[in-house]
Motif scaffolding. Structure first.
Motif, short mmCIF file in Angstrom:
data_model
loop_
_atom_site.label_atom_id
_atom_site.label_comp_id
_atom_site.label_asym_id
_atom_site.label_seq_id
_atom_site.Cartn_x
_atom_site.Cartn_y
_atom_site.Cartn_z
N LYS A 149 0.72 -0.93 -0.21
CA LYS A 149 0.12 0.16 0.56
C LYS A 149 1.04 1.36 -0.01
N GLU A 150 1.97 0.65 0.24
CA GLU A 150 2.83 2.38 -0.01
C GLU A 150 3.15 2.28 -0.22
N ASP A 151 3.39 1.69 -1.65
CA ASP A 151 4.33 2.06 -3.39
C ASP A 151 2.62 2.72 -3.97
N LEU A 152 1.74 2.51 -3.09
CA LEU A 152 0.69 3.39 -4.16
C LEU A 152 1.25 4.46 -3.84
N ILE A 153 0.65 5.19 -2.94
CA ILE A 153 1.56 6.60 -2.75
C ILE A 153 2.51 6.96 -3.22
N PHE A 154 3.50 6.38 -2.93
CA PHE A 154 4.96 6.96 -3.09
C PHE A 154 5.60 6.47 -4.65
N ALA A 155 4.77 5.34 -5.79
CA ALA A 155 5.25 4.80 -6.81
C ALA A 155 5.83 5.88 -7.87
N ASP A 156 5.65 7.86 -7.98
CA ASP A 156 5.24 7.61 -8.91
C ASP A 156 6.98 9.24 -8.31
N HIS A 157 7.21 8.67 -7.37
CA HIS A 157 8.60 8.87 -6.50
C HIS A 157 10.02 8.07 -6.94
N GLU A 158 9.34 7.08 -7.19
CA GLU A 158 9.45 6.17 -7.93
C GLU A 158 10.31 6.00 -9.61
N GLU A 159 9.50 6.08 -9.85
CA GLU A 159 9.78 6.65 -11.43
C GLU A 159 10.60 8.34 -11.53
N LEU A 160 10.01 8.71 -11.24
CA LEU A 160 11.43 10.24 -10.68
C LEU A 160 12.40 10.12 -10.71
N LEU A 161 12.64 8.98 -9.07
CA LEU A 161 14.10 8.97 -9.02
C LEU A 161 14.97 8.12 -9.98
N ALA A 162 13.96 7.62 -11.00
CA ALA A 162 15.11 6.76 -12.15
C ALA A 162 15.47 7.64 -12.64
N GLY A 163 14.41 8.62 -13.15
CA GLY A 163 14.76 9.69 -14.04
C GLY A 163 15.68 10.09 -14.34
N VAL A 164 15.91 11.14 -12.75
CA VAL A 164 17.14 11.82 -12.06
C VAL A 164 17.70 11.23 -12.94
N ALA A 165 17.92 9.72 -11.91
CA ALA A 165 19.32 9.68 -11.80
C ALA A 165 20.30 9.20 -13.38
N GLU A 166 19.56 9.10 -14.29
CA GLU A 166 19.34 8.69 -15.65
C GLU A 166 19.86 10.13 -16.58
N ARG A 167 19.15 11.37 -16.64
CA ARG A 167 19.69 12.92 -16.84
C ARG A 167 20.77 12.72 -15.99
N LEU A 168 21.41 13.21 -14.82
CA LEU A 168 22.38 13.06 -14.38
C LEU A 168 23.93 12.30 -15.13
N ARG A 169 23.30 11.37 -15.06
CA ARG A 169 24.54 10.48 -15.67
C ARG A 169 24.76 11.15 -17.24
N GLU A 170 23.30 11.69 -18.30
CA GLU A 170 23.67 11.94 -19.65
C GLU A 170 23.97 13.18 -19.49
N ARG A 171 24.57 13.98 -18.51
CA ARG A 171 24.54 15.30 -18.74
C ARG A 171 25.92 15.33 -18.10
N ASP A 172 26.73 16.39 -19.14
CA ASP A 172 27.80 16.35 -19.47
C ASP A 172 28.43 18.42 -18.98
N ASP A 173 26.93 19.14 -18.94
CA ASP A 173 27.84 20.04 -18.33
C ASP A 173 28.01 20.74 -16.66
N ASP A 174 28.26 21.91 -15.79
CA ASP A 174 28.31 22.22 -14.63
C ASP A 174 27.84 21.42 -13.83
N PRO A 175 29.06 20.02 -13.59
CA PRO A 175 28.45 19.44 -11.94
C PRO A 175 27.35 19.84 -11.47
N TRP A 176 27.74 20.90 -10.75
CA TRP A 176 27.34 21.70 -9.52
C TRP A 176 25.87 22.23 -10.32
N TRP A 177 25.51 22.72 -11.32
CA TRP A 177 24.30 22.77 -11.72
C TRP A 177 23.47 22.07 -12.33
N ALA A 178 23.88 21.11 -12.55
CA ALA A 178 23.44 19.71 -13.41
C ALA A 178 22.64 19.53 -11.62
#
Length: 225
Positions: free
Chosen positions: A56-85
């Motif tokens: 039941k907890e996952d039902l509430i926070f599932a979109d966070h799981e999607e967001l976390l995966a997306g954040v991790a992917e975007r941070l891996r792909e960026r090659d600009d200023d690491p601090w601003w990324a």
């Protein structure tokens, strides 16, 4: 929604289930609302629901799981200023909840009433900070870890404060406000980096000059710059 396959594996389906579960929990109470009720409202079987959400907890926070995966992917792909990324990633998370404000407000109200959900929310928040730290450590291996942790905590803290204010109805808690605050945090780091930089001055002189004369040339050169 009546399909059990295909759509039930999509991000849109998961977002719909998150929204539906939060609505039901807000209306009838978290403990009083069973998974069967959520499944019926989503138009899927209990088995399908548990295939996508482990609890039941996952039902509430599932979109966070999607967001976390997306954040991790975007941070891996960026090659600009690491601090601003890292700041840009935080802005992306805020934008998601601003676009789904009703969902964010409903979750805030449900979570506030259930201690176990508040604990889960704290853990989820820290996972964003860990992603920020990992990205900075990977891209800036020579920067002291304490500086990286402090920066990631500052970015996460600013984001979380404004997000809470936004779901509470504070109209000043906007994406632009967050952007401005993150710019200030970023600027502080840049000032520290410049202050710690090493300057090299090259001076050419005749071989017959005395040490005092060479020192005068160096002093004059540094004064000019």
């Amino acid at each position: 929604m009546s399909t059990e396959a295909g759509v039930s594996d999509s991000a849109d389906f998961r977002m719909q289930v998150v929204a539906e579960s939060i609505r039901l929990f807000a209306e009838h109470g978290y403990e009083a609302t069973s998974v069967d009720v959520v499944a019926a409202a989503a138009g899927v079987s209990r088995r399908t629901l548990f295939r996508q959400f482990r609890s039941k907890e996952d039902l509430i926070f599932a979109d966070h799981e999607e967001l976390l995966a997306g954040v991790a992917e975007r941070l891996r792909e960026r090659d600009d200023d690491p601090w601003w990324a890292v700041c840009a990633a935080a802005e992306g998370v805020f934008a998601h909840f601003a676009d789904h404000r009703e969902l964010a407000v409903g979750r805030y109200r449900v979570v506030a009433q259930v201690p176990a959900l508040r604990d889960r929310e704290l853990v989820t928040t820290y996972r964003y900070q860990r992603l920020f730290e990992e990205s900075l450590r990977r891209r800036l291996p020579d920067v002291p870890r304490v500086r990286i942790v402090a920066y990631a905590a500052a970015v996460t803290g600013a984001h979380n404060l404004l997000l809470r204010q936004m779901v509470r109805g504070d109209e000043t808690a906007t994406a632009q406000f967050l952007h401005d605050e993150l710019r200030r945090i970023h600027a502080t780091t840049q000032r520290h980096e410049r202050a710690g930089a090493t300057a090299v001055t090259v001076v050419t002189h005749s071989a017959d000059l005395t040490p005092d004369e060479v020192a005068d040339i160096v002093r004059n050169r540094l004064t000019r710059h």
